[in-house]
Design a protein around this motif. Sequence first.
Motif, mmCIF file in Angstrom:
data_model
loop_
_atom_site.group_PDB
_atom_site.id
_atom_site.type_symbol
_atom_site.label_atom_id
_atom_site.label_comp_id
_atom_site.label_asym_id
_atom_site.label_seq_id
_atom_site.Cartn_x
_atom_site.Cartn_y
_atom_site.Cartn_z
ATOM 1 N N LYS A 110 0.857 -1.188 0.000
ATOM 2 C CA LYS A 110 0.000 0.000 0.000
ATOM 3 C C LYS A 110 0.894 1.239 0.000
ATOM 4 O O LYS A 110 1.768 1.379 0.852
ATOM 5 N N GLN B 38 -1.615 -1.283 -4.251
ATOM 6 C CA GLN B 38 -2.718 -0.367 -3.999
ATOM 7 C C GLN B 38 -2.079 0.995 -3.777
ATOM 8 O O GLN B 38 -1.341 1.198 -2.810
ATOM 9 N N TRP C 154 -8.621 5.387 2.892
ATOM 10 C CA TRP C 154 -8.887 4.477 1.780
ATOM 11 C C TRP C 154 -7.926 3.291 1.832
ATOM 12 O O TRP C 154 -8.332 2.134 1.671
ATOM 13 N N GLY D 5 -8.868 0.933 4.667
ATOM 14 C CA GLY D 5 -10.160 0.268 4.574
ATOM 15 C C GLY D 5 -10.371 -0.579 3.344
ATOM 16 O O GLY D 5 -11.436 -1.183 3.192
ATOM 17 N N ASN D 6 -9.408 -0.632 2.457
ATOM 18 C CA ASN D 6 -9.567 -1.367 1.201
ATOM 19 C C ASN D 6 -8.315 -2.176 0.900
ATOM 20 O O ASN D 6 -7.213 -1.762 1.248
ATOM 21 N N ASP D 7 -8.514 -3.288 0.229
ATOM 22 C CA ASP D 7 -7.378 -4.154 -0.077
ATOM 23 C C ASP D 7 -7.156 -4.399 -1.564
ATOM 24 O O ASP D 7 -6.156 -4.979 -1.946
ATOM 25 N N ALA D 8 -8.085 -4.000 -2.398
ATOM 26 C CA ALA D 8 -7.960 -4.278 -3.834
ATOM 27 C C ALA D 8 -6.837 -3.447 -4.446
ATOM 28 O O ALA D 8 -6.710 -2.266 -4.158
ATOM 29 N N PHE E 10 -5.598 5.041 -7.404
ATOM 30 C CA PHE E 10 -6.703 5.922 -7.071
ATOM 31 C C PHE E 10 -6.180 7.341 -6.818
ATOM 32 O O PHE E 10 -5.008 7.533 -6.528
#
Length: 171
Positions: free
Chosen positions: A83, A108, A135, A138-141, A145
Motif C-alpha cells: 500500500k 494499492q 482508503w 479500509g480497502n485491499d484491492a 486511485f
Amino acid sequence: MPRLSNPLEGIAILSTGGTFNKIYDPIAGELRVDPHSQAVQELLKHWKCQAPLINIIGKDSLEMNEEDRRLLAQTVQERPERKILIVHGTDTMDLSGAHLARHCPDRQIVLAGAMIPYSIDPVEATANFASAIGWLLGNDAPGVFIAMHGLVLPYDRIVKDREKGIFVHKA
C-alpha cells in the motif's frame, strides 16, 4: 480484536513535491517545493503515527516528465509495502496514475495533493491526505486511485475541474 500500535504499518508514503509541499522562500519571494516534505512530517507527528517517508523528484507536477514517472514506478516496485500513498502535484497526477497502473498493477496506490500549500492553509491538504490514508486502511484491492476533495476514485474516473478549482467525477 487487538489494536495496532502503529495504524500505518504496511503503508509507505512517497512525496514527489507539488503544491502540497510548497513553502514560501523569503529570499526569492516565491513559493518553492520543500524537498524534505515538512508538511507530511508534521501530519505524521500530529497523528502520532509512523510510516516510511521517501522524498523523490521534488518538483511541481507540471515540471515532471516521463523519466520522473519511471523513477516513481521503480520506487514503488522496490518498496516492500503493498500500500502506497503518493503526495503529488494536482496538475499531472492523472498522468502519473496511468503510468503507475501500467507498471505497478499489484499495488494499492493512492495519489493525494492539494490546491493550496499545507504551509499556507493546512485544511485541504490534511483532508486529502486523511482520505488517502483512510482508503488505504479500509480497502485491499490493488489499483491506482486519486484522493481529492472528498472523492477517492480510480485515477481514470476523476478529473481536475480547473474552472471550479476542485476534483470531480470524470464525465
